[in-house]
Write a protein that holds these residues in place. Sequence first.
Motif, PDB file in Angstrom:
ATOM      1  N   SER A 128       3.144   5.996  -8.072  1.00 56.55           N
ATOM      2  CA  SER A 128       2.306   6.893  -8.873  1.00 56.55           C
ATOM      3  C   SER A 128       3.096   8.145  -9.226  1.00 56.55           C
ATOM      4  O   SER A 128       3.063   8.613 -10.369  1.00 56.55           O
ATOM      5  N   ALA A 129       3.817   8.684  -8.223  1.00 60.72           N
ATOM      6  CA  ALA A 129       4.597   9.897  -8.460  1.00 60.72           C
ATOM      7  C   ALA A 129       5.646   9.636  -9.534  1.00 60.72           C
ATOM      8  O   ALA A 129       5.845  10.456 -10.442  1.00 60.72           O
ATOM      9  N   HIS A 166       0.832  -1.199   0.000  1.00 62.73           N
ATOM     10  CA  HIS A 166       0.000   0.000   0.000  1.00 62.73           C
ATOM     11  C   HIS A 166       0.872   1.256   0.000  1.00 62.73           C
ATOM     12  O   HIS A 166       0.632   2.200  -0.752  1.00 62.73           O
ATOM     13  N   GLU A 209       9.580  13.991   3.891  1.00 64.53           N
ATOM     14  CA  GLU A 209       9.196  12.826   3.129  1.00 64.53           C
ATOM     15  C   GLU A 209       9.716  11.554   3.780  1.00 64.53           C
ATOM     16  O   GLU A 209      10.550  10.867   3.231  1.00 64.53           O
ATOM     17  N   THR A 214      -1.123   8.170 -16.195  1.00 68.13           N
ATOM     18  CA  THR A 214      -1.429   9.600 -16.315  1.00 68.13           C
ATOM     19  C   THR A 214      -2.423   9.879 -17.445  1.00 68.13           C
ATOM     20  O   THR A 214      -3.360  10.660 -17.279  1.00 68.13           O
ATOM     21  N   ARG A 258      13.156   8.467  -3.430  1.00 71.49           N
ATOM     22  CA  ARG A 258      12.228   8.171  -2.343  1.00 71.49           C
ATOM     23  C   ARG A 258      11.851   6.688  -2.331  1.00 71.49           C
ATOM     24  O   ARG A 258      11.849   6.048  -1.288  1.00 71.49           O
ATOM     25  N   LYS A 260      -4.321   3.883  -7.188  1.00 65.80           N
ATOM     26  CA  LYS A 260      -2.893   4.150  -7.387  1.00 65.80           C
ATOM     27  C   LYS A 260      -2.161   2.816  -7.424  1.00 65.80           C
ATOM     28  O   LYS A 260      -2.532   1.913  -6.688  1.00 65.80           O
ATOM     29  N   PRO A 261      -1.111   2.618  -8.183  1.00 63.62           N
ATOM     30  CA  PRO A 261      -0.584   3.584  -9.144  1.00 63.62           C
ATOM     31  C   PRO A 261      -1.430   3.593 -10.417  1.00 63.62           C
ATOM     32  O   PRO A 261      -1.953   2.577 -10.807  1.00 63.62           O
ATOM     33  N   PHE A 262      -1.543   4.763 -11.022  1.00 64.27           N
ATOM     34  CA  PHE A 262      -2.443   4.924 -12.155  1.00 64.27           C
ATOM     35  C   PHE A 262      -1.642   5.392 -13.364  1.00 64.27           C
ATOM     36  O   PHE A 262      -0.458   5.733 -13.254  1.00 64.27           O
ATOM     37  N   ARG A 287       2.303   2.450  -3.289  1.00 67.52           N
ATOM     38  CA  ARG A 287       1.428   2.907  -4.371  1.00 67.52           C
ATOM     39  C   ARG A 287       1.624   4.383  -4.709  1.00 67.52           C
ATOM     40  O   ARG A 287       1.746   4.736  -5.878  1.00 67.52           O
ATOM     41  N   THR A 288       1.632   5.217  -3.669  1.00 66.67           N
ATOM     42  CA  THR A 288       1.747   6.649  -3.928  1.00 66.67           C
ATOM     43  C   THR A 288       3.115   7.012  -4.520  1.00 66.67           C
ATOM     44  O   THR A 288       3.178   7.693  -5.548  1.00 66.67           O
ATOM     45  N   LYS A 313       5.524   7.481 -11.999  1.00 66.43           N
ATOM     46  CA  LYS A 313       4.904   7.388 -13.322  1.00 66.43           C
ATOM     47  C   LYS A 313       4.523   8.775 -13.847  1.00 66.43           C
ATOM     48  O   LYS A 313       4.751   9.086 -15.019  1.00 66.43           O
ATOM     49  N   VAL A 314       3.931   9.585 -12.965  1.00 66.69           N
ATOM     50  CA  VAL A 314       3.488  10.914 -13.413  1.00 66.69           C
ATOM     51  C   VAL A 314       4.678  11.747 -13.878  1.00 66.69           C
ATOM     52  O   VAL A 314       4.636  12.364 -14.949  1.00 66.69           O
ATOM     53  N   HIS A 315       5.758  11.716 -13.073  1.00 68.60           N
ATOM     54  CA  HIS A 315       6.914  12.537 -13.460  1.00 68.60           C
ATOM     55  C   HIS A 315       7.563  12.013 -14.732  1.00 68.60           C
ATOM     56  O   HIS A 315       8.045  12.798 -15.555  1.00 68.60           O
ATOM     57  N   LEU A 365       5.473  15.110  -3.694  1.00 66.75           N
ATOM     58  CA  LEU A 365       6.037  14.747  -4.994  1.00 66.75           C
ATOM     59  C   LEU A 365       4.943  14.411  -5.993  1.00 66.75           C
ATOM     60  O   LEU A 365       4.956  14.867  -7.140  1.00 66.75           O
ATOM     61  N   LEU A 366       3.956  13.599  -5.558  1.00 61.18           N
ATOM     62  CA  LEU A 366       2.877  13.227  -6.463  1.00 61.18           C
ATOM     63  C   LEU A 366       2.055  14.458  -6.824  1.00 61.18           C
ATOM     64  O   LEU A 366       1.660  14.641  -7.978  1.00 61.18           O
ATOM     65  N   SER A 394      11.703  11.215  -6.914  1.00 59.82           N
ATOM     66  CA  SER A 394      10.749  10.116  -6.687  1.00 59.82           C
ATOM     67  C   SER A 394      11.468   8.781  -6.645  1.00 59.82           C
ATOM     68  O   SER A 394      11.146   7.909  -5.832  1.00 59.82           O
TER      69      SER A 394
END
Lengths: 462, 224
Positions: free
Chosen positions: A260-261, A253, A421, B105, A291, B101-103, A256-257, A263-265, B11-12, A288
């Motif tokens: 996600s960060a 769990h 963080e 974009t 981290r 998450k994770p997703f 996950r965050t 992937k987005v970056h 960060l996210l 990221s």
Amino acid sequence: MNSIRGTLLLVLLGTLGTLMAVAGWFSYRAGLQEAGEMFDARLVQSTRVLVSLVDAPLSELNAYPGEPIVLRGWHGQAQGVGEDLAFQDGHAYENKLAFQVWDARGRLLLRSDSAPLTPLAERVPGYADVVIDGARWRTFTLRSREGRWFQSAESTDIRQELATDIAGGTLTPLVLSLPLMALVIWWSVALATRSLRRLSHEIGQRDPERLALLDPDQVPREAQGLVRALNSLLQRLDVALVRERRFVADAAHELRTPISALKVHADNARLAQDATDREDSQRLLADSVARVERLIAQLLSLSRAENVGGVRHRTRLSLDALVRTEVDELRPLAEQKQQSLRVDLDDVQVSGDEFALGLLVRNLVENAVRYTPAGGTIEVRVSRPGAHAVLEVDDSGPGIPEADRERVFDPFYRRLGSGEEGSGLGLSIAREVLVSHLGTIRLDRSSRLGGLSVHVALPAGD
Amino acid sequence: MRILLVEDDPLLGQGLCTALRRGAFAVDWVHDGAAGLYAIRDDTFDLVVLDLGLPRMDGIDVIRQIRASGNPVPILVLSARERPADRTLGLDVGADDYLGKPFDTAELLARVRALIRRSAGRARPTLEAGPLQLDPTTLAASWHGRNLDLTRREFALLRLLMEQRGRPMARDAIQRHLYGWSDDVASNAVDVHVHALRRKLDPGAIRTVRGIGYALGDLAGAAP
């Protein structure tokens, strides 16, 4: 002593055998004693009968006959016991009895053919034990009123034979019972351990997902302690398993965050419309990655800290040297934040796992550096006020309110608004290390610097 | 189109802001549930992207309170709680969409567009008014079949006015929909964009409604 059956067989049969040997020996001794008394009495009696029969007739002899008169006995060949030795005209044992009659001047007047020509014993009234031609005899000597010497003798073979027969008669059934005894022991052990075999079958069928407790009433009372110990182990295993599963779920769990960060970056960097945006996204992507890296390293550390429970890697080490090493590692981070990182180290020895204690120190000092604002102060002290080695980390940061001082030890618990963080694992790692090293940890408000004060006590290593 | 992002992870959050702005949305970002709720009460947003595991107030409670106040703003939940039971709960308390998450974009942006389309009661994914066509997916605009070179903000303004289908919009309402709190806005920013669009399309493409603001002009017979 690995087999109950073997042990029982050895001990019980050994004891029985020894007891039988002792009983046999006593029985032989008693037989010898009783037979001796009986035969001694009979020896006297037969001597007296001889005296009363031949003393008077011998007095009627006027001259010495020159040769002793010889009384002949049975001279057949016979073997066996009891009736096999008895015949109409005599008995095979007649040659085990002998007598002699001597006159006052020492001449042999009369003898049985089983007696030698020399005196059976010294001419002294009473009993004597003699050896004639290698055989042992019991003799009785009597002097008649006429001055003649009467000597009767009996081979001691007879007494020994009788005593052996008595002892043998007593022991034979007992010795014959030994194999039966062995069978009974064998069978009763099988009977008594049947429930244990059922139990081991039941345990063998278990799978780790189903750690139901065993029923102690299904086994003999002697094995109930074992079953209870097993049950307690099963319970602890179950707790550990539940905790492990929850940890894995939590870890998944928690990842996950950060992922996600990532992937987005990564997408942002790929789709950025100008160089500045791309560089920004790439920098955030690197952060990221760092981290996630740190989180995974912390997860591994925690799992390792939980597993140093034993004393496998325990060595004596210097706590102050350990602290100095870890503080030096973190000094660049503190300098980056313009913090003053002070140490005050006494020479203190502890006993423990170097890796785990290093993790403990690193996490505590790193927490202090991270959560103390720029320009703050951190103090690390090692001392030994009593039986314990004490490590204290004080900082001038925001501290932790009293209500939160227990929860911060829960894995992945992060305090709000810290602006840092963290993985939420640092203090969990510290506590795991202390659990395995029998140490304690306490959080307080720092009276010296106003922030958080972490007080760790470990058993001293000397 | 203005989106409120409620996400506690720094960060996210930064990454999401960048990604959403790339889709020509104005983004405001708050870091906890309570701040999110205040923002929704005090300001207007076209969509809320909401994390659930939030400091100070859980995302589920935020949704409950928004819906209790009668606010129909589309809510897209973005959460690490991704079991079916979690998704069911989120949707049942009033979220409009739920992304675990994770997703991806691109998928997040597609869902954002879909939610906005639905809340505008629009069937087609593209916006059309006479010879003017707008594709929110690719951010492409065309005038009489000719591609228009629009800035992100110009595209956003055009999209906003097209969603209104000719109804006039006040200048500060337009500004609120185009800019987040942190954006540096000049007092005549909307006028500057309107001017630029009129130049690129047609002087009558956007008409000034005196005393109110602007509206999309009647483009049915507009010259190329």
